[in-house]
Structure formats: structure tokens, C-alpha cells
Design an enzyme around this catalytic site. Structure first.
Site, PDB file in Angstrom:
ATOM      1  CG  HIS A  36      69.347  20.038  48.670  1.00 53.39           C
ATOM      2  ND1 HIS A  36      69.931  21.155  48.117  1.00 53.39           N
ATOM      3  CD2 HIS A  36      68.666  20.467  49.762  1.00 53.39           C
ATOM      4  CE1 HIS A  36      69.627  22.218  48.833  1.00 53.39           C
ATOM      5  NE2 HIS A  36      68.859  21.840  49.838  1.00 53.39           N
ATOM      6  CG  HIS A  67      74.596  27.791  51.827  1.00 48.95           C
ATOM      7  ND1 HIS A  67      74.130  28.435  52.952  1.00 48.95           N
ATOM      8  CD2 HIS A  67      73.604  26.922  51.462  1.00 48.95           C
ATOM      9  CE1 HIS A  67      72.924  27.981  53.259  1.00 48.95           C
ATOM     10  NE2 HIS A  67      72.593  27.073  52.362  1.00 48.95           N
TER      11      HIS A  67
END
Length: 425
Positions: free
Chosen positions: A408, A274
Site C-alpha cells: 500500500h 476503502h
């Protein structure tokens, strides 16, 4: 194991590693990135299409569907993202058909009577039974992302849904006093007490896509507000890094989900991936703002800080790869290796390299890719393995359960390609 056997095993491992290094592709090459996207997409398409509606969500390593009925909102939206980007890049009509197919499922099967979308469904013989009707801002952010990318792929019907999703998020989750979104609500929109950064991070991503799809300035302003709030004000409460969990007043909740590693959307600890994902998003936000004649001077230093910290604390010097998360004291909390962490990190490294001109970021890009190429990429069947142990062993043959879809990995390749395209102009 005898000493001789140990030496033999080590020699074989070294030999394999050196052989692989000699055969490493040029990870910075657009041709390599495009080929890798094709190879990854081919694992899913067309076997992911369910003719009765939507997509199959659960795949083993060889592509076998092991749960044909369960449908998760995150996978339903991410498959739309995958096919929309593929159509824009490669122009195959089958991908555009898949985008329309996926949007129809979102509107028909996932839609709830009071607005919003069911988090989890059982889909059988063309009928949906709701398994979880919790209203998640995270889910709506991905609905918005899917609609924005569908619109950019030329599906103009997505515009109405995009406006509707924005209105739902605005009405039920937006907290103007905090400049952030609340996290979840009951089916009747009673908002719960938990607050989290993850939904806001992906809302920032979705808002930038919505701005690119529509040109409406409100989406860019909202992306900027979210980035300022999470990576500035909230990070200042957590030693300058992005913590995951907060109370209703947006004070830091250091204890939420401590010791619980099963909640993939609300993990405890500082998340290596993140931090790098925010670094990537900040640089993408800067590019959009620069095109509007604005250039906030805090973006690049903050992106560098997040990425550099993630590498310093998250890189496994013994076995390679980036760990999942670390504790506030910097110690590794979860040493497993997740596919998406590597992908978001190589994308951030490339964007930082192009933005700053510093070769050190390209070195990280190549290092992360080389690790992933050796351990995560399934060169036989396609796509990436999902989770590896700290010693880089697979934990199961479930390559793609609900929520993965390789959004992703392919998304990171598209991000690097877009940045390379921009640097060439």
C-alpha cells in the site's frame, strides 16, 4: 503525574513536533517519493528472498524474520507487485529476478490440483503443506494483479497465468446478474453465501492493471462494471457510501462481523481507507476511459464524495491521522490507525488535487503525509509501522506480518508519481 511533570511532558512533545515540522520534506516532490520507495523497499530486499522458494512474510521492526515458514497468498502476490514496480522504475536486475522467483512460487507452491491457489501454506525444506485451501476471489484478484505487473515488467510468461486466472474468476465467481464477483468457495469451487465489496474493489484494481498490461478491452469493461456496481448501485443501499458486507442476493448485511475486529479482510463498518481507495481507483479508471474516448460524468463527483466523507468522519482532530472505521451513524467504531489507510488516502488526495485543481486536496495530502512521517514511517529501519492506537502508540513490534509487505505505501507513492507524470505531459 504532577502538574509540573505534565507541563514538562507537553512542552517536550510540542518541541519535538515543531522540530519535526521544520524538517519536513517536500512530500509532493518526485525525488522525495522515489527516495521513500527505495528506503521502504530496502527494509525488505534482499532479506525477504527465501532461496528455497518464495519470500519470507513475517518481519519485526528491525527486519528480523520471526516466522520463516508460513506463507500467505496475499503476501506472495504483493511481493511480486513490489518488485515488478521497482524494476520498472529503477531497472535493477535483482528486482526482475525476484519477480520471476515469486511467480514460480505461486505456480509451484500455492497452486491447487483443481485450479486456484492455496490461501495459506506451511513451507519447509522446499515442500509446501496446505494450511488453508479456501478459494478466495480476493486472493485471485491479487494473483491477477501480480501477473499483470509482472507482464508489464517484461516477464512474458506471466501472460498465460493471467489468462488462466481471469478464466477461473469468470467461471467460478462472476455473477453476471449482479455484475459482481462472489467472495469465496471450497477447494472444489462450491461458492459460499457471503458477498463482499473488498474482493470486488481489488478485482477492479487488478482488471485495470490487466488492461494496461495486455490492451484487451474486456479487462477495462470489467473494471468499469465493478466500479459502477459497488460505488453506484450498492452504495445507494448504504446512504451513498461503500458498505463492506452483503448477503447472497447482494442486499446489505449490516450485522456481519459486528464486534469482530480480528478479521482484517472483512472489517465491520464504513472503512475510511476503502472510501479513499475507491476514490483513487475511480480517478484511475477515468484516466483509462478518457484515453479510450470516454468520460463518464459520475466518476469525479463520486470520488470527491467518498474522499470528503472519509476526511470528515475519519480524521482524528485530537491526535491526527485517519481512523480505521466508523459506524452508520458516523460515530468512530474503530479508532486505531492503520498504515494502509493513511497511504491510500494521501494517494487519493493527490489524484483529486491534480484532477480538480483544488488546493484543498493538496492540503489534505500534506497533512496526511506529515502525520505519517511523524508516526508511521520508521526512519531508522525503513518501512511503515502497521497499526497504532488512537493515541499513536505502537501495539507491537510486528512491523510486517502476512498481508502487509508495504504494497500500500509503495503503491501509493507510485500512484502519485504516475499522476504527476501524467499532469506534466
Amino acid at each position: 503525574m504532577t502538574m509540573a511533570a505534565a507541563r514538562s511532558s507537553q512542552t517536550l512533545a510540542w518541541g519535538r513536533q515543531h522540530l519535526l515540522l521544520f524538517s519536513m520534506p517536500d512530500f509532493r516532490s518526485p525525488d522525495f517519493l522515489l527516495d521513500h520507495i527505495r528506503h521502504t523497499l530496502a527494509f525488505y530486499a534482499p532479506r525477504n528472498i527465501d532461496p528455497s522458494g518464495g519470500f519470507f512474510h513475517f518481519f519485526r521492526d528491525d527486519g528480523t524474520v520471526y516466522d520463516p515458514r508460513t506463507r500467505h497468498l496475499v503476501s506472495s502476490t504483493r511481493f511480486v507487485f513490489n518488485h515488478a514496480n521497482a524494476y520498472r522504475r529503477f531497472g535493477q536486475p535483482a528486482d526482475l529476478d525476484a519477480v520471476r522467483h515469486g511467480l514460480a512460487f505461486l505456480e509451484r507452491a500455492h497452486a491447487l490440483p483443481g485450479g486456484g491457489h492455496a490461501w495459506l501454506l506451511d513451507w519447509h525444506e522446499g515442500r509446501a503443506s496446505v494450511l488453508d485451501d479456501t478459494q478466495h476471489c480476493y486472493g485471485l484478484a491479487f494473483v491477477l494483479l501480480a501477473q499483470a505487473h509482472a507482464l508489464m515488467a517484461g516477464v512474458h510468461d506471466a501472460c498465460e497465468g493471467l489468462e488462466r486466472t481471469w478464466a477461473l474468476m469468470e467461471q467460478h465467481f462472476w455473477e453476471p446478474q449482479h455484475q459482481l464477483y462472489a467472495d469465496e468457495a471450497t477447494p472444489g469451487w462450491r461458492v459460499g453465501p457471503y458477498r463482499g465489496q473488498n474482493a470486488n474493489m481489488h478485482a477492479c484494481e487488478a482488471m485495470m492493471a490487466a488492461f494496461e498490461a495486455t490492451g484487451h478491452g474486456r479487462y477495462l469493461e470489467r473494471a468499469l462494471a465493478l466500479a459502477q456496481a459497488v460505488t453506484g448501485r450498492q452504495a445507494a443501499l448504504a446512504d451513498g457510501l461503500v458498505w463492506e458486507h452483503y448477503r447472497t442476493d447482494w442486499s446489505v448485511d449490516w450485522e456481519f462481523n459486528r464486534g469482530n475486529r480480528s478479521d482484517i479482510f472483512k472489517p465491520w463498518g464504513f472503512q475510511t481507507g476503502h472510501l479513499t481507495e475507491w476514490a483513487k481507483l475511480l480517478l484511475q479508471l477515468e484516466r483509462l476511459l478518457a484515453a479510450e474516448g470516454r468520460a463518464p460524468d459520475w466518476i469525479v463527483p463520486r470520488a470527491r464524495h467518498f474522499f470528503d466523507t472519509a476526511m470528515a468522519r475519519g480524521w482524528d482532530a485530537d491526535h491526527g491521522g485517519l481512523v480505521y472505521g466508523f459506524a452508520p451513524d458516523g460515530a468512530v467504531y474503530d479508532g486505531d490507525k492503520y498504515f494502509w489507510v493513511q497511504a491510500e488516502s494521501f494517494a487519493a488526495a493527490a489524484l483529486l488535487a491534480l484532477r480538480t485543481g483544488e488546493d484543498g486536496y493538496w492540503d489534505w495530502y500534506d497533512r496526511i503525509w506529515a502525520y505519517a512521517w511523524e508516526h508511521f514511517v520508521d526512519h531508522r529501519h525503513g518501512a511503515w509501522y502497521r497499526i497504532l492506537t488512537p493515541h499513536n502508540l505502537k501495539i507491537s513490534d510486528e512491523k510486517s506480518p502476512a498481508g502487509k509487505t508495504d504494497y500500500h505505501t509503495m503503491g501509493a507513492c507510485y500512484d502519485v508519481l504516475k499522476a504527476l507524470d501524467g499532469a506534466a505531459t
